[in-house]
Design a protein around this motif. Structure first.
Motif, PDB file in Angstrom:
ATOM      1  N   VAL A 101       0.967  -1.178  -0.046  1.00 32.19           N
ATOM      2  CA  VAL A 101       0.198   0.030   0.092  1.00 32.19           C
ATOM      3  C   VAL A 101       0.969   1.301  -0.101  1.00 32.19           C
ATOM      4  CG1 VAL A 101      -1.946  -1.111   1.034  1.00 32.19           C
ATOM      5  CG2 VAL A 101      -0.244   0.002   2.380  1.00 32.19           C
ATOM      6  N   ARG A 102       0.426   2.362  -0.353  1.00 37.24           N
ATOM      7  CA  ARG A 102       0.957   3.763  -0.357  1.00 37.24           C
ATOM      8  C   ARG A 102       0.110   4.803   0.049  1.00 37.24           C
ATOM      9  NH1 ARG A 102      -0.452   6.001  -5.273  1.00 37.24           N
ATOM     10  NH2 ARG A 102      -0.864   4.575  -6.975  1.00 37.24           N
ATOM     11  N   GLY A 103       0.299   5.852   0.363  1.00 35.31           N
ATOM     12  CA  GLY A 103      -0.419   6.919   0.551  1.00 35.31           C
ATOM     13  C   GLY A 103       0.176   8.130   1.355  1.00 35.31           C
ATOM     14  N   THR A 104      -0.460   9.119   1.960  1.00 39.74           N
ATOM     15  CA  THR A 104      -0.194  10.285   2.665  1.00 39.74           C
ATOM     16  C   THR A 104      -0.860  10.250   4.164  1.00 39.74           C
ATOM     17  OG1 THR A 104       0.590  11.421   1.164  1.00 39.74           O
ATOM     18  CG2 THR A 104       0.466  12.610   3.016  1.00 39.74           C
ATOM     19  N   ALA A 105      -0.112  10.247   5.247  1.00 40.48           N
ATOM     20  CA  ALA A 105      -0.946  10.195   6.381  1.00 40.48           C
ATOM     21  C   ALA A 105      -0.758  11.199   7.311  1.00 40.48           C
ATOM     22  CB  ALA A 105      -0.698   8.647   7.385  1.00 40.48           C
ATOM     23  N   THR A 106      -1.696  11.603   8.103  1.00 37.28           N
ATOM     24  CA  THR A 106      -1.502  12.685   9.173  1.00 37.28           C
ATOM     25  C   THR A 106      -1.618  11.751  10.431  1.00 37.28           C
ATOM     26  OG1 THR A 106      -2.832  14.331   8.035  1.00 37.28           O
ATOM     27  CG2 THR A 106      -2.358  14.647  10.160  1.00 37.28           C
ATOM     28  N   VAL A 107      -0.370  12.418  11.252  1.00 34.43           N
ATOM     29  CA  VAL A 107      -0.217  11.863  12.552  1.00 34.43           C
ATOM     30  C   VAL A 107      -1.005  12.160  13.599  1.00 34.43           C
ATOM     31  CG1 VAL A 107       1.485  11.218  14.519  1.00 34.43           C
ATOM     32  CG2 VAL A 107       2.481  11.196  11.936  1.00 34.43           C
ATOM     33  N   VAL A 108      -1.926  11.489  14.243  1.00 31.30           N
ATOM     34  CA  VAL A 108      -3.020  11.580  15.456  1.00 31.30           C
ATOM     35  C   VAL A 108      -2.039  11.715  16.645  1.00 31.30           C
ATOM     36  CG1 VAL A 108      -5.022  11.332  16.435  1.00 31.30           C
ATOM     37  CG2 VAL A 108      -4.664  11.164  13.995  1.00 31.30           C
ATOM     38  N   LYS A 180      11.950  11.594  14.110  1.00 34.80           N
ATOM     39  CA  LYS A 180      10.700  12.067  15.201  1.00 34.80           C
ATOM     40  C   LYS A 180       9.670  12.344  14.295  1.00 34.80           C
ATOM     41  CE  LYS A 180      14.103  15.276  17.390  1.00 34.80           C
ATOM     42  NZ  LYS A 180      14.275  16.734  17.559  1.00 34.80           N
ATOM     43  N   VAL A 181       8.423  11.496  15.033  1.00 32.82           N
ATOM     44  CA  VAL A 181       7.168  11.526  14.537  1.00 32.82           C
ATOM     45  C   VAL A 181       6.317  12.220  15.459  1.00 32.82           C
ATOM     46  CG1 VAL A 181       5.456  10.129  13.483  1.00 32.82           C
ATOM     47  CG2 VAL A 181       7.573   9.459  13.110  1.00 32.82           C
ATOM     48  N   ALA A 182       5.632  13.505  15.030  1.00 36.77           N
ATOM     49  CA  ALA A 182       4.991  14.171  16.218  1.00 36.77           C
ATOM     50  C   ALA A 182       3.746  14.281  15.647  1.00 36.77           C
ATOM     51  CB  ALA A 182       5.630  15.608  16.237  1.00 36.77           C
ATOM     52  N   PRO A 183       2.841  14.396  16.500  1.00 39.41           N
ATOM     53  CA  PRO A 183       1.229  14.501  16.117  1.00 39.41           C
ATOM     54  C   PRO A 183       1.116  15.794  15.321  1.00 39.41           C
ATOM     55  CG  PRO A 183       1.333  13.941  18.464  1.00 39.41           C
ATOM     56  CD  PRO A 183       2.741  14.330  17.889  1.00 39.41           C
ATOM     57  N   GLY A 184       0.345  15.722  14.005  1.00 38.01           N
ATOM     58  CA  GLY A 184       0.054  16.636  13.034  1.00 38.01           C
ATOM     59  C   GLY A 184       0.873  16.722  12.028  1.00 38.01           C
ATOM     60  N   SER A 185       1.941  15.916  12.101  1.00 43.55           N
ATOM     61  CA  SER A 185       2.917  15.693  10.953  1.00 43.55           C
ATOM     62  C   SER A 185       2.374  14.950   9.933  1.00 43.55           C
ATOM     63  CB  SER A 185       4.177  15.279  11.364  1.00 43.55           C
ATOM     64  OG  SER A 185       4.090  13.921  12.021  1.00 43.55           O
ATOM     65  N   LYS A 186       2.814  15.096   8.675  1.00 49.40           N
ATOM     66  CA  LYS A 186       2.401  14.629   7.582  1.00 49.40           C
ATOM     67  C   LYS A 186       3.354  13.505   6.982  1.00 49.40           C
ATOM     68  CE  LYS A 186      -1.254  17.566   5.961  1.00 49.40           C
ATOM     69  NZ  LYS A 186      -2.297  16.606   6.209  1.00 49.40           N
ATOM     70  N   LEU A 187       2.885  12.272   6.610  1.00 48.74           N
ATOM     71  CA  LEU A 187       4.020  11.305   6.414  1.00 48.74           C
ATOM     72  C   LEU A 187       3.933  10.503   5.012  1.00 48.74           C
ATOM     73  CD1 LEU A 187       4.820   9.652   9.651  1.00 48.74           C
ATOM     74  CD2 LEU A 187       6.396  11.310   8.578  1.00 48.74           C
ATOM     75  N   ALA A 188       4.428  10.500   4.049  1.00 52.80           N
ATOM     76  CA  ALA A 188       4.128   9.664   2.648  1.00 52.80           C
ATOM     77  C   ALA A 188       4.870   8.387   3.233  1.00 52.80           C
ATOM     78  CB  ALA A 188       4.801  10.350   1.538  1.00 52.80           C
ATOM     79  N   PHE A 189       4.227   7.233   2.759  1.00 48.78           N
ATOM     80  CA  PHE A 189       4.308   5.839   3.488  1.00 48.78           C
ATOM     81  C   PHE A 189       4.338   5.029   2.157  1.00 48.78           C
ATOM     82  CE2 PHE A 189      -0.071   6.301   4.103  1.00 48.78           C
ATOM     83  CZ  PHE A 189      -0.541   4.925   3.838  1.00 48.78           C
ATOM     84  N   THR A 190       4.938   3.877   2.248  1.00 48.54           N
ATOM     85  CA  THR A 190       4.753   2.631   1.398  1.00 48.54           C
ATOM     86  C   THR A 190       4.801   1.385   2.585  1.00 48.54           C
ATOM     87  OG1 THR A 190       6.761   2.037   0.957  1.00 48.54           O
ATOM     88  CG2 THR A 190       5.707   3.187  -0.681  1.00 48.54           C
ATOM     89  N   GLY A 191       4.148   0.551   2.375  1.00 48.42           N
ATOM     90  CA  GLY A 191       4.156  -0.532   3.359  1.00 48.42           C
ATOM     91  C   GLY A 191       3.268  -1.702   2.964  1.00 48.42           C
ATOM     92  N   ILE A 192       3.029  -2.678   4.032  1.00 52.86           N
ATOM     93  CA  ILE A 192       2.485  -4.152   3.855  1.00 52.86           C
ATOM     94  C   ILE A 192       1.177  -4.021   4.817  1.00 52.86           C
ATOM     95  CG2 ILE A 192       2.427  -6.224   3.870  1.00 52.86           C
ATOM     96  CD1 ILE A 192       4.032  -5.249   1.655  1.00 52.86           C
ATOM     97  N   VAL A 193       0.031  -4.225   3.997  1.00 54.28           N
ATOM     98  CA  VAL A 193      -1.096  -4.528   5.174  1.00 54.28           C
ATOM     99  C   VAL A 193      -1.340  -6.003   5.031  1.00 54.28           C
ATOM    100  CG1 VAL A 193      -3.791  -4.244   5.381  1.00 54.28           C
ATOM    101  CG2 VAL A 193      -2.192  -2.397   4.918  1.00 54.28           C
ATOM    102  N   ALA A 218       6.236  14.542   4.566  1.00 58.14           N
ATOM    103  CA  ALA A 218       5.669  15.064   3.220  1.00 58.14           C
ATOM    104  C   ALA A 218       5.474  16.796   3.502  1.00 58.14           C
ATOM    105  CB  ALA A 218       4.211  14.526   3.134  1.00 58.14           C
ATOM    106  N   PRO A 219       5.300  17.369   2.409  1.00 59.96           N
ATOM    107  CA  PRO A 219       5.237  18.825   2.612  1.00 59.96           C
ATOM    108  C   PRO A 219       3.532  19.070   2.802  1.00 59.96           C
ATOM    109  CG  PRO A 219       5.389  18.014   0.430  1.00 59.96           C
ATOM    110  CD  PRO A 219       5.761  16.793   1.229  1.00 59.96           C
TER     111      PRO A 219
END
Length: 219
Positions: A101-108, A180-193, A218-219
């Motif tokens: 999978v891939r996408g852009t996530a927002t850290v909660v 560092k992964v902080a709440p509110g940051s955006k992360l582009a990801f690839t991975g496996i489900v 991610a910007p």
């Protein structure tokens, strides 16, 4: 009276031939050192090198094969087996499918073993997380690229490949996020489900965890 055997021409010829054969065998035999003997034997299985090779393969193939997460979940909530067939998911055993999978996530929020996220297009009724820290699982990545038990030398080295992959993934994620992964940051990801096939569609409220391969700010 002692009886003496006569050396007939036949016996003399046989002895000479045997001696010549022994000399020839000695001259044609190459004696090797223990190190040389080890080098010409079966190649020793190296879990660390195998993991490096699989990791390179994963970074090359998984991003291209990855499905946008919302699209995958929409399919799973209708028909797991059909979605797996359509997307050519890996199947390490009779009940498990592995989907890139891939996408852009927002850290909660962040926890020791999970990062809670949202992804645009995925309803809030579906809890989403990245596996992190000790929950990062290299065996999922190992299975997703098609490495099987028979490809390792034994059960121990098979598990070691997964452990080595886990370390490589965590290092790559730290590089992509700066550690560092902080709440509110955006992360582009690839991975496996990883999905268990129960014969029924996956409920929308079922939590989904992504075993990340790459995470980048991610910007």
């Amino acid at each position: 009276m002692t009886r003496h055997r006569r050396l007939t021409p036949f016996r003399i010829g046989g002895a000479v031939a045997l001696a010549a054969l022994l000399v020839a065998m000695t001259l044609s035999t190459r004696f090797v050192t223990p190190d040389e003997l080890a080098s010409i034997g079966p190649e020793k299985f190296d879990p660390a090198q195998t993991a490096e090779d699989l990791f390179a393969q994963a970074n090359e193939t998984i991003p291209d094969a990855a499905t946008p997460l919302p699209e995958l979940l929409t399919g799973l909530q209708k028909d797991v087996a059909k979605t797996a067939d359509d997307l050519e998911a890996s199947r390490p055993n009779d009940t498990t499918y592995l989907f890139p999978v891939r996408g852009t996530a927002t850290v909660v929020a962040t926890q020791d073993q999970a990062v809670e996220i949202t992804v645009e297009g995925v309803p809030e009724t579906t809890p989403l997380t990245f596996a992190s820290g000790p929950a990062t699982n290299g065996t999922v990545l190992r299975d997703a690229v098609g490495f099987k038990f028979g490809d390792a030398s034994n059960q121990t080295t098979y598990q070691q490949v997964g452990d080595e992959l886990k370390a490589l993934v965590r290092e790559q994620i730290d590089q992509g996020t700066g550690g560092k992964v902080a709440p509110g940051s955006k992360l582009a990801f690839t991975g496996i489900v990883s999905v268990t096939d129960t014969g029924m569609p996956q409920p929308a409220a079922k939590p989904v965890q992504i075993q990340p391969l790459t995470l980048e700010v991610a910007p």
